[in-house]
Structure formats: C-alpha cells, structure tokens
Design a protein around this motif. Structure first.
Motif, PDB file in Angstrom:
ATOM      1  N   LEU A  35       1.127  -1.008   0.296  1.00  0.00           N
ATOM      2  CA  LEU A  35      -0.037   0.150   0.484  1.00  0.00           C
ATOM      3  C   LEU A  35       0.757   1.528   0.311  1.00  0.00           C
ATOM      4  CD1 LEU A  35      -2.807   1.426   0.604  1.00  0.00           C
ATOM      5  CD2 LEU A  35      -2.253   0.922   3.316  1.00  0.00           C
ATOM      6  N   ILE A  36       0.726   2.456  -0.989  1.00  0.00           N
ATOM      7  CA  ILE A  36       1.370   3.528  -0.571  1.00  0.00           C
ATOM      8  C   ILE A  36       0.119   4.339  -0.578  1.00  0.00           C
ATOM      9  CG2 ILE A  36       2.340   4.603  -2.487  1.00  0.00           C
ATOM     10  CD1 ILE A  36       2.408   1.748  -4.183  1.00  0.00           C
ATOM     11  N   VAL A  37       0.935   5.265   0.489  1.00  0.00           N
ATOM     12  CA  VAL A  37      -0.187   5.855   0.741  1.00  0.00           C
ATOM     13  C   VAL A  37       0.933   7.827   1.009  1.00  0.00           C
ATOM     14  CG1 VAL A  37      -1.126   7.258   2.932  1.00  0.00           C
ATOM     15  CG2 VAL A  37      -0.977   4.687   2.452  1.00  0.00           C
TER      16      VAL A  37
ATOM     17  N   VAL B 195     -10.404  -0.488  -3.366  1.00  0.00           N
ATOM     18  CA  VAL B 195     -11.457  -0.213  -2.516  1.00  0.00           C
ATOM     19  C   VAL B 195     -11.353  -0.807  -1.247  1.00  0.00           C
ATOM     20  CG1 VAL B 195     -13.938   0.955  -2.619  1.00  0.00           C
ATOM     21  CG2 VAL B 195     -12.405   0.679  -3.967  1.00  0.00           C
ATOM     22  N   GLU B 196     -11.305  -2.144  -1.087  1.00  0.00           N
ATOM     23  CA  GLU B 196     -11.161  -3.148   0.008  1.00  0.00           C
ATOM     24  C   GLU B 196     -10.540  -2.571   1.174  1.00  0.00           C
ATOM     25  OE1 GLU B 196     -11.967  -7.298  -1.010  1.00  0.00           O
ATOM     26  OE2 GLU B 196     -14.060  -6.240  -2.135  1.00  0.00           O
ATOM     27  N   LEU B 197      -9.551  -2.955   0.794  1.00  0.00           N
ATOM     28  CA  LEU B 197      -8.233  -2.688   1.545  1.00  0.00           C
ATOM     29  C   LEU B 197      -8.153  -1.406   1.617  1.00  0.00           C
ATOM     30  CD1 LEU B 197      -5.077  -4.366   2.055  1.00  0.00           C
ATOM     31  CD2 LEU B 197      -4.207  -2.594   0.266  1.00  0.00           C
ATOM     32  N   VAL B 198      -8.278  -0.212   1.107  1.00  0.00           N
ATOM     33  CA  VAL B 198      -8.189   0.919   1.818  1.00  0.00           C
ATOM     34  C   VAL B 198      -9.739   0.732   2.750  1.00  0.00           C
ATOM     35  CG1 VAL B 198      -8.984   3.366   1.380  1.00  0.00           C
ATOM     36  CG2 VAL B 198      -7.652   1.721  -0.407  1.00  0.00           C
ATOM     37  N   GLU B 199     -10.423   0.504   2.569  1.00  0.00           N
ATOM     38  CA  GLU B 199     -11.037   0.489   3.687  1.00  0.00           C
ATOM     39  C   GLU B 199     -11.427  -0.340   4.619  1.00  0.00           C
ATOM     40  OE1 GLU B 199     -16.025   0.453   0.725  1.00  0.00           O
ATOM     41  OE2 GLU B 199     -14.714  -1.580   1.362  1.00  0.00           O
ATOM     42  N   SER B 200     -10.328  -1.468   4.643  1.00  0.00           N
ATOM     43  CA  SER B 200      -9.499  -2.110   6.254  1.00  0.00           C
ATOM     44  C   SER B 200      -9.400  -1.453   7.067  1.00  0.00           C
ATOM     45  CB  SER B 200      -9.892  -4.134   5.850  1.00  0.00           C
ATOM     46  OG  SER B 200      -8.598  -3.534   4.516  1.00  0.00           O
TER      47      SER B 200
END
Lengths: 279, 279
Positions: free
Chosen positions: B62-64, B151-156
């Motif tokens: 994940l890159i923020v 989206v699922e990863l970010v939601e989690s």
C-alpha cells in the motif's frame, strides 16, 4: 463566608460550586427569577436556599452579580442602597457601563468591578462545573474606586480559584475584550449562519464536521440573552474590530479572485504569528 | 502489510504510528524530501527506513500519498506508472483535481481517492500522534473508478482506525469541505490577522485570551504549504462560501450600526441552530 449568588447560571453556579468545594463559601443564597433554574440550582446543590434579593443581600458577606450585563447594570444601584459592610462584585463581560452606573453612588466603594476570563458556550444551572476558572486571567477594573478591604476580599476569592489577577481601567478592558472575546463570538455566529444558510444538506455537515469546524463554530451555541447586551454595551469597540475583520477577509477574497497566491501565502504566514501568543 | 508513506508529516506520520500500533503495518518505508523531517521520522519511529520513491513503491503493498495536494497531484501519475498490484491512496483535502489528473491513466483502478476528516493545526513529523483518526469520518470518492480489491483494502484500513466510511463524488466532496473545513481556516487566519494588526498590545491579548479566543483562532497556526494549494484547487467553492460569510458578517455590522438589536437577537438565535449539528 456567606455568599449571595444573583443568577444561578453558568458563571454564578460554577463560582458557587468551586467556592464550596474549596471551603470558602459556608452558606450560599441564590437569587433567581427563573423558576425552573431556581429549582435546578437547589437540586444540583449550587445553592443552599433561594431567597429574595433583599434577604440575600442582608444575610451575606459577599454578593456576586452573575446575570446578563444589562440586568446587572440596572440592579446594582439598588443593591448598593441596601449594603452596609458587605462587598458586591460583578462578573460581566463589559465594564465601562456598569462602572458609570454607580460612579456617584455613596456606596461605590463597596463594589468591585471584575471579569473572570472563563466561560463555555453553555448556559443555565446545568452548565455549572466545579473545575471552573483555574489558570485563567481575571480582570479587576478601576480598583481605586473600590474600598481597599473590598478589593482584598475579591482578590482573595480569585486567588483561591487559581486565577491570575490583572488590573486595568474599564475603558481599556472593553477595548481588549472586543479583540479577544467579542469578535470571536461574532465570527462564530456568522460562520454558523453561513453554513446553515447555504449548506442545506445538514447530514453532510454532521457527518463531515471535524475538530476544526467544531472549534471555530462552537461559540455559536452561545446564549443571545447574554450576548446581545454585550454587543450593545461594547458597540463602538466591537464595530471597530468587526470592520477590520471584514477588511481582512476581503484580502483573502481578493487573493482568490485575482489568483494572487503569493499574497495568500503572505497572509497565512502573517496569521501564523498568532503562535507567539497562543502556545 | 508493507506500507509506503510518502510525506512523513502530521497525517502520514500519524497514519504510520496508528497502523503500527494496531499491528496492521509490518514494515513502513518513508519517502521524504525534507532531510530534517526524514531524520526525525526515523528517530520518532514513524518509519522503518527512508528510501527513494521507486524503492518504496516497489517493496510495498500500500502506498499512501500524504503530501500537500499540489505535490500529490503531480506525483500520482508517475507512481501509477510503476504500480503492478499495489494499491495507492491519497489523503488530501480536495478530491476533484487529483481524480482528474489520473482519470485516463491505465492504472486508475489501483488508486483510491480518500480524505480522512482528521487533523490538527500542527505539521511535520513531531506533530504525529498514534491516537489519530478514531471516531471521525473518512470519505472515499468516486469509488466506482477504483478496483474492488483496492477499495476493500482501503476500507479495511480505515475501519481498523475506527473511522466512519462515507462515499461521495469528488465534486460533491469539494463543495462540502469548503463549508465544513476550508472556510473555518480562512476565518481563523483572518481573525488572527485582525487581532495582530490592530491590537498592538500583545501582552494584553496573551493575558486575556481565554478558551473562546483560542478555539476560534487556533487553526490560524496551520501551515501555508498545505493550505495555499487547497485554496487554489478549491477556489470556486471557497469563494462562494467566503462571499456568503462576508454577507453574514455584514448583517451583524448593520445591526450594530443601526442599533437594531431585535434583528441581532434573531441572527444569534438562528446561529444557535448549529446545536442541531454539533452536539
């Protein structure tokens, strides 16, 4: 010390609770016109009894006026008429008008004009808290007009509350509070109206509002019964500051309209100077 | 999960600390142009290492993007060029411009546009806290443009932080934040400048400033490097709200000038309606 609290709301109630907790108030008589507030003040233990103004003044060593400033100004001369050795203090947000109201009263010396710089956006007896006032400033105005023993008593009360004592003339006080308190309330009221007026999707505000919004808008919950008289009495100073504030906002507007982002940067850097004052 | 944090300041640093505390981030790579910030980020344990952008993207799941929005917008297409299965998210305060910047990018699906509604007036690695984000809202914009797994990863991630998820279009987001965030910052900057400009007796401000003043002015400490680009990108919406706000302030001014205190009372009562929204 026996204390009379005239107005058992946020400030009067908090003062009573705090002075009782510190053992300074041995008996507190409340004077309260609003019947439901009187009932709550008794239930919450803010006062030992509710009595008439005359009885409260008669039986107390210290009388605290903690009602809106227009009511305080109207009531103070009549209280001084009934006072012998007692001390009377107010806690209002403006000082010039109330000092003028009793300038020539034969008992002027028994009155000490004060303004503790503490409050919240809530009002009424239920808003009273017993951890109020500590570490904030309190102002005593035109000290030389008050008897020395009266000033000493009031100073000892505020010192017991943990407040820093400041002394200034009533006129100077009213200028300073226009900057550090009254304008903040106007911007907050106006900001609330801006959002309520244009942003019809209140759910979106409710969901999205974060700490920054809450911080700038919370004062907009403040009670008009308290604030209209403040703006009336401090009208000239508040207008001066409000005109300057609108001029400052117009600078931001001009930057955006003209896409002058260098100047916008400068305006924000200048505003950052508030870090010198707010640690 | 291996995470790259681009920009180790208030938001990136807090995200890193909080995700590490919750055991979600197993290894954090920081990307930081400012050398002293990079050093502090390591010292404070915000990141495990500082690396180049290419290395960080390569080795992370994940890159923020947690840099000012103009820099994020410029950097995002180049990051997506290097992405395979990784997910890229931003945390910026405007959403329209960044979404447009990658609208036609072949890897658009790997990007999730978000805005967690949390922040403070401080910036840099030392401002990072590990108790950030909880119980606040976070917005995911134009979800349908992102791959479902991204989206699922970010939601989690946001659920693990204890945030409420909201979904909206980028355009709608930008209108709402003009009301609930951007205008608050402008009023606060302008209020700081008002006081700094006219009230030369800074000692008096320092002594008298109470909770109300601090509350309305604290956002004026905010960093121009973050806020100038926000006002640039959301210029039209911010101008709309600013014009309305100046009009609302003029109503208060007119009340005082004309001594129309009944209308002043009405304006304040209307503003009290904010109680419906801010509990």
């Amino acid at each position: 010390m026996r204390i009379a609290i005239i107005g058992t709301g946020l400030i009067g109630g908090s003062l009573s609770l705090t002075l009782r907790a510190k053992g300074l108030a041995t008996y507190v008589t409340g004077v309260e016109q609003n019947e439901s507030h009187a009932k709550r003040a008794l239930e919450l233990g803010l006062v030992d009894e509710i009595a008439s103004l005359a009885a409260a003044v008669q039986q107390s060593d210290l009388i605290v006026l903690a009602i809106p400033i227009n009511a305080a100004e109207a009531m103070l001369p009549g209280i001084l008429d009934q006072v012998d050795k007692q001390v009377v203090m107010d806690v209002g947000s403006t000082k010039k008008v109330i000092c003028e109201a009793v300038a020539n009263h034969p008992k002027r010396g028994r009155f000490v004009a004060t303004h503790p710089m503490w409050g919240t956006e809530y009002s009424g007896p239920d808003a009273a808290v017993k951890t109020a006032f500590a570490d904030k400033a309190t102002v005593i105005c035109s000290k030389e007009e008050s008897d020395a023993d009266a000033v000493e008593l009031v100073e000892s009360i505020y010192q017991a509350l943990g407040m820093h004592l400041l002394y200034m003339k009533a006129d100077d006080h009213d200028v300073h509070v226009a900057y550090v308190s009254h304008i903040s309330h106007i911007t907050s009221f106006a900001l609330a109206n801006t959002v309520l007026e244009k942003e019809r999707e209140e759910d979106a505000i409710f969901e999205l509002a974060s700490g920054g919004f809450e911080s700038t808008v919370r004062l907009a919950k403040s009670n008009p019964a308290m604030w209209v008289p403040i703006f009336m009495q401090n009208r000239d100073n508040v207008l001066d500051v409000l005109n300057e504030h609108i001029a400052q906002l117009r600078k931001f507007k001009a930057c955006l309209e003209k896409e002058n982002y260098d100047y916008l940067q400068e305006l924000i850097e200048h505003a950052n100077g508030i870090r010198r004052i707010l640690k």
